[in-house]
Design an enzyme around this catalytic site. Structure first.
Site, short mmCIF file in Angstrom:
data_model
loop_
_atom_site.label_atom_id
_atom_site.label_comp_id
_atom_site.label_asym_id
_atom_site.label_seq_id
_atom_site.Cartn_x
_atom_site.Cartn_y
_atom_site.Cartn_z
N ALA A 10 6.69 -31.34 113.62
CA ALA A 10 5.65 -30.34 113.33
C ALA A 10 6.26 -28.99 112.97
CB ALA A 10 4.74 -30.20 114.54
N ALA A 11 7.42 -29.03 112.28
CA ALA A 11 8.08 -27.76 111.95
C ALA A 11 7.85 -27.36 110.50
CB ALA A 11 9.57 -27.85 112.24
N ARG A 16 -0.45 -24.59 103.08
CA ARG A 16 -1.73 -24.82 102.42
C ARG A 16 -2.94 -24.52 103.32
NH1 ARG A 16 -0.56 -30.63 100.04
NH2 ARG A 16 1.18 -30.47 101.51
N ASP A 107 0.56 -33.84 112.12
CA ASP A 107 -0.68 -33.55 111.39
C ASP A 107 -1.47 -34.79 111.02
OD1 ASP A 107 1.01 -34.63 109.53
OD2 ASP A 107 1.00 -32.90 108.18
N ARG A 336 -27.10 -18.22 128.21
CA ARG A 336 -25.80 -17.57 127.98
C ARG A 336 -24.91 -17.76 129.21
NH1 ARG A 336 -27.56 -11.91 126.74
NH2 ARG A 336 -25.32 -11.53 126.91
N ALA A 383 -45.03 -15.42 131.00
CA ALA A 383 -44.62 -15.17 129.61
C ALA A 383 -44.28 -13.71 129.39
CB ALA A 383 -45.76 -15.59 128.68
N ARG A 443 -50.50 -0.65 136.71
CA ARG A 443 -50.99 -0.56 135.35
C ARG A 443 -52.27 0.27 135.38
NH1 ARG A 443 -52.54 -6.88 135.66
NH2 ARG A 443 -54.61 -6.61 136.49
C1 UD1 Z 1 7.01 -38.05 104.39
C2 UD1 Z 1 7.95 -39.20 104.06
C3 UD1 Z 1 7.27 -40.14 103.07
C4 UD1 Z 1 5.96 -40.63 103.62
C5 UD1 Z 1 5.07 -39.47 104.04
C6 UD1 Z 1 3.87 -39.97 104.78
C7 UD1 Z 1 10.18 -38.20 104.20
C8 UD1 Z 1 11.34 -37.69 103.45
N1 UD1 Z 1 9.16 -38.65 103.48
O1 UD1 Z 1 6.83 -37.33 103.20
O2 UD1 Z 1 8.11 -41.25 102.78
O3 UD1 Z 1 5.31 -41.46 102.66
O4 UD1 Z 1 5.79 -38.57 104.91
O5 UD1 Z 1 3.02 -38.91 105.04
O6 UD1 Z 1 10.21 -38.21 105.40
N2 UD1 Z 1 8.76 -31.59 108.94
C9 UD1 Z 1 9.54 -30.89 109.82
N3 UD1 Z 1 10.66 -30.28 109.36
C10 UD1 Z 1 11.04 -30.35 108.05
C11 UD1 Z 1 10.22 -31.06 107.16
C12 UD1 Z 1 9.09 -31.68 107.64
O7 UD1 Z 1 9.24 -30.80 111.01
O8 UD1 Z 1 12.09 -29.79 107.73
C13 UD1 Z 1 7.54 -32.25 109.44
C14 UD1 Z 1 6.28 -31.70 108.83
O9 UD1 Z 1 5.74 -30.66 109.62
C15 UD1 Z 1 5.37 -32.92 108.79
C16 UD1 Z 1 6.34 -34.10 108.72
O10 UD1 Z 1 7.61 -33.61 109.09
O11 UD1 Z 1 4.63 -33.04 109.98
C17 UD1 Z 1 6.38 -34.75 107.36
O12 UD1 Z 1 6.87 -33.82 106.42
P1 UD1 Z 1 6.29 -33.74 104.95
O13 UD1 Z 1 7.00 -32.67 104.23
O14 UD1 Z 1 4.82 -33.68 104.99
O15 UD1 Z 1 6.76 -35.14 104.37
P2 UD1 Z 1 6.17 -35.86 103.11
O16 UD1 Z 1 6.71 -35.20 101.89
O17 UD1 Z 1 4.72 -35.99 103.21
CA CA Z 2 3.00 -35.03 104.41
#
Ligand code: UD1
Ligand code: CA
Length: 474
Positions: A10-11, A16, A107, A336, A383, A443
């Site tokens: 989740a980094a 977007r 996500d 409330r 009322a 009153r």
């Molecule tokens: C990735 C897969 C892809 C797959 C897809 C499914 C890779 C290279 N590709 O692509 O094959 O079909 O997921 O959804 O793994 N994240 C980090 N640090 C980073 C980069 C990413 O923590 O440096 C985390 C993101 O927050 C995210 C997850 O890794 O939760 C996936 O990264 P994302 O860039 O979305 O990968 P995709 O390009 O979608």
């Molecule tokens: Ca993705």
């Protein structure tokens, strides 16, 4: 399965979402996005979960996961620079001691424990296997990593969209869901070998699949494409949330709760059997609904307890309040924070309460404001009654004894107490305490003038005629 840990990636930037709030903390069906993959991992038997976060989101995510799951169970690890999913997984694995590890993304809120258990079982079934990954067959594979197989049909590698070599690879409809179960030692070793020699210059977690395939083996497990739903922007968040709400309604349905179309019930809400939740209802946060209660159309209930057999009539709004057994609220009532409506009490249309208790069987059925009060058992509030609780500087309390009767259109200027079984005459402004059993009357006395209506009418008619003539002359 005490030798299983999960790493949640989740980094990523989450740009977007266009938000100051970290993407995985955005609420969806009443919980932050990241709750769902963590829950799925725990449900699949993980004893601990490591969430890989960016330096800027660490504090907020740390605070949330510790509060929700306890820091013994869920912890964060920081990826300093987003160098790709492979690098993120490496950071996460540094904190893993267990023999097997699940890797998933922060996500994907629709992924559930059984999806992950299927991967863990596949991995465990074959002692030599290094990695099991979830794949899906989709009609439009664009954007996803494609699963490449040998002529014998074994998984050999994953090719990312931007690195596709030719049309045959592009046409592959089996894609990588981004969910893996792996043997920790083998994965750690494979992550040490990957290089950022690809179109994006990133460390790809997906490159470990080819390494595993050449070692002990990699196995694809076909999963439900819904697990794929990743949230990247607000529209996707709302689409995924609709699916979650439908699932939650179904879950309650199986447990004996009638949930009619379009009710939106947060994941955190509990409902006992035989309750009825009508269309267009929102149940939010830490709300609890008791057996046989009915929440009618359009009501919004947040962080409140609705006891058994209570009836919330349409379009009522209830926040941080308690509604007792068989009490009746609404339609169009507003409870409330701090309202306590005891058993069999009634709060009717256009009544607002705040920090007020209505004891058993008390009634306030029409058009009232009851702020900072305590209404005794079986008291009746007529009322248009207003508790004048605020003098512009301080709030004061109104106390009404059991069995008292407050006539319509009365104002009680707090602080003030009306004794048990006292009677406040209609239209009274109560400024002094009323003793028990007394009648309070404040009153102007009524006067009737015989025949005066006719004289008054003639006089007004003549005045109107003179005015009209004066207008005509101008
Ligand atoms: C990735 C897969 C892809 C797959 C897809 C499914 C890779 C290279 N590709 O692509 O094959 O079909 O997921 O959804 O793994 N994240 C980090 N640090 C980073 C980069 C990413 O923590 O440096 C985390 C993101 O927050 C995210 C997850 O890794 O939760 C996936 O990264 P994302 O860039 O979305 O990968 P995709 O390009 O979608
Ligand atoms: Ca993705």
């Amino acid at each position: 399965m005490s030798n299983l840990t999960a790493v949640v990636l989740a980094a990523g930037q989450g740009t977007r979402m266009k938000s100051a709030l970290s993407k995985v903390l955005h609420p969806i069906a009443g919980r932050p996005l990241v709750y769902y993959p963590i829950r799925a991992a725990l449900d699949a038997g993980a004893v601990r979960v490591i969430v890989v976060v960016s330096p800027s989101s660490r504090a907020a995510i740390d605070e949330y996961v510790a509060r929700e799951f306890g820091d013994q169970v869920v912890r964060t690890a920081v990826q300093d620079v987003p160098r790709g999913t492979g690098d993120a997984a490496r950071v996460g694995l540094e904190a893993v001691d267990e023999e097997r590890v699940l890797i998933l993304c922060g996500d994907t809120p629709l992924l559930v424990g059984s999806d992950l258990r299927a991967l863990v079982s596949a991995l465990s079934a074959e002692p030599k296997l290094e990695l099991a990954l979830m794949t899906c067959i989709v009609s439009d594979p664009k954007g996803y990593g494609r699963i490449l197989r040998t002529s014998e049909g074994k998984v050999s590698a994953i090719r990312e969209e931007r690195d596709l070599a030719h049309d045959a690879e592009r046409a592959v409809r089996e894609i990588n869901a981004g969910v893996y179960a792996a043997r920790t030692l083998a994965l750690r070793s494979a992550l040490g070998k990957i290089r950022p020699s690809n179109a994006q210059g990133e460390y790809y977690l997906t490159d470990t699949v080819a390494i595993a395939a050449q070692g002990g083996g990699a196995l694809a497990v076909l999963g439900d494409p819904r697990a794929l739903v990743g949230v990247n922007d607000r529209t996707q968040l709302c689409q995924a949330e609709d699916v979650l709400f439908a699932r939650i309604a179904q879950r309650h349905g199986k447990q004996g709760v009638t949930v009619r179309g379009g009710a939106r019930i947060d994941d955190s809400v509990s409902i006992e059997p035989d309750a009825i939740i009508e269309a267009g209802v929102f149940l939010r946060g830490a709300t609890k609904v008791g057996r046989g209660a009915r929440i009618d159309a359009g009501s919004v209930v947040t962080d409140s307890t609705i006891a058994e057999n209570a009836v919330i009539k349409p379009y009522s709004v209830i926040v941080s309040s308690q509604v007792g057994a068989a009490a009746q609220i609404g339609p169009f009532a507003h409870l409330r924070p701090g309202s306590e409506i005891d058993e069999e009490a009634h709060v009717g249309n256009f009544v607002e309460t705040k920090q007020t208790r209505l004891r058993r069987g008390a009634k306030a059925n029409h058009l009232s404001y009851l702020g900072d009060g305590d209404v005794g058992e079986k008291a009746n509030v007529g009322a248009g009654t207003i508790f004048c609780n605020y003098d512009g500087f301080q709030k004061h309390r109104t106390v009404i004894g059991a069995g008292a009767f407050i006539g319509s259109d009365s104002q009680l200027v707090a602080p003030v107490t009306v004794g048990e079984n006292a009677y406040v005459a209609t239209g009274t402004t109560v400024t002094q305490d009323v003793p028990a059993d007394a009648l309070a009357l404040a009153r102007v006395r009524q006067e009737n003038k015989a025949g005066y209506a006719t004289r008054l009418r003639d006089r007004l008619k003549a005045a109107a005629q003179r005015f009209k003539e004066a207008q005509g002359k101008q």
